[in-house]
Design an enzyme around this catalytic site. Structure first.
Site, PDB file in Angstrom:
ATOM      1  N   ARG A   1      38.698  31.333  36.187  1.00  0.00           N
ATOM      2  CA  ARG A   1      37.609  30.342  36.139  1.00  0.00           C
ATOM      3  C   ARG A   1      37.493  29.604  37.471  1.00  0.00           C
ATOM      4  O   ARG A   1      36.391  29.382  37.973  1.00  0.00           O
ATOM      5  CB  ARG A   1      37.818  29.354  34.988  1.00  0.00           C
ATOM      6  CG  ARG A   1      37.605  30.000  33.625  1.00  0.00           C
ATOM      7  CD  ARG A   1      37.843  29.024  32.504  1.00  0.00           C
ATOM      8  NE  ARG A   1      39.221  28.534  32.576  1.00  0.00           N
ATOM      9  CZ  ARG A   1      39.661  27.437  31.991  1.00  0.00           C
ATOM     10  NH1 ARG A   1      38.852  26.688  31.276  1.00  0.00           N
ATOM     11  NH2 ARG A   1      40.925  27.080  32.092  1.00  0.00           N
TER      12      ARG A   1
ATOM     13  N   ASN B   1      36.423  30.066  29.189  1.00  0.00           N
ATOM     14  CA  ASN B   1      37.247  31.023  28.458  1.00  0.00           C
ATOM     15  C   ASN B   1      36.672  31.212  27.058  1.00  0.00           C
ATOM     16  O   ASN B   1      36.160  30.266  26.459  1.00  0.00           O
ATOM     17  CB  ASN B   1      38.685  30.523  28.329  1.00  0.00           C
ATOM     18  CG  ASN B   1      39.476  30.676  29.607  1.00  0.00           C
ATOM     19  OD1 ASN B   1      39.136  31.462  30.478  1.00  0.00           O
ATOM     20  ND2 ASN B   1      40.545  29.909  29.722  1.00  0.00           N
TER      21      ASN B   1
END
Length: 90
Positions: A18, A36
């Site tokens: 990320r 996520n």
């Protein structure tokens, strides 16, 4: 201007993916978010010029290296959305 949803599969959670996506987006003038997912994948909503999105995806498909592994990337066109940055969500 174009907006896409990107689903990234592989070893992409717990490996800095990320953060990597956010940094890559910022380098390519992309706004949106990364998150996520419960199935172990990462979902991205990205918006920018066609050429910036192509460059962004090209880097994402390689992944950040280290312990990550990108097995599959699925891209879908979505409606344009309002945001001024690229955020990391959940």
């Amino acid at each position: 201007m174009k907006a896409i949803e990107v689903d990234v599969f592989g070893l992409v959670q717990g490996v800095g993916f990320r953060w990597f996506a956010q940094r890559t987006a910022q380098q390519h003038n992309i706004v949106g978010w990364v998150s996520n997912q419960t199935d172990g994948s990462v979902k991205i909503h990205a918006q920018g010029s066609q050429s910036d999105l192509i460059d962004f995806l090209s880097v994402l498909e390689k992944g950040p290296g280290f312990y990550s592994r990108v097995d599959k990337v699925i891209t879908t066109n979505i409606p344009l959305f309002e945001t001024n940055d690229f955020a990391i969500r959940g």
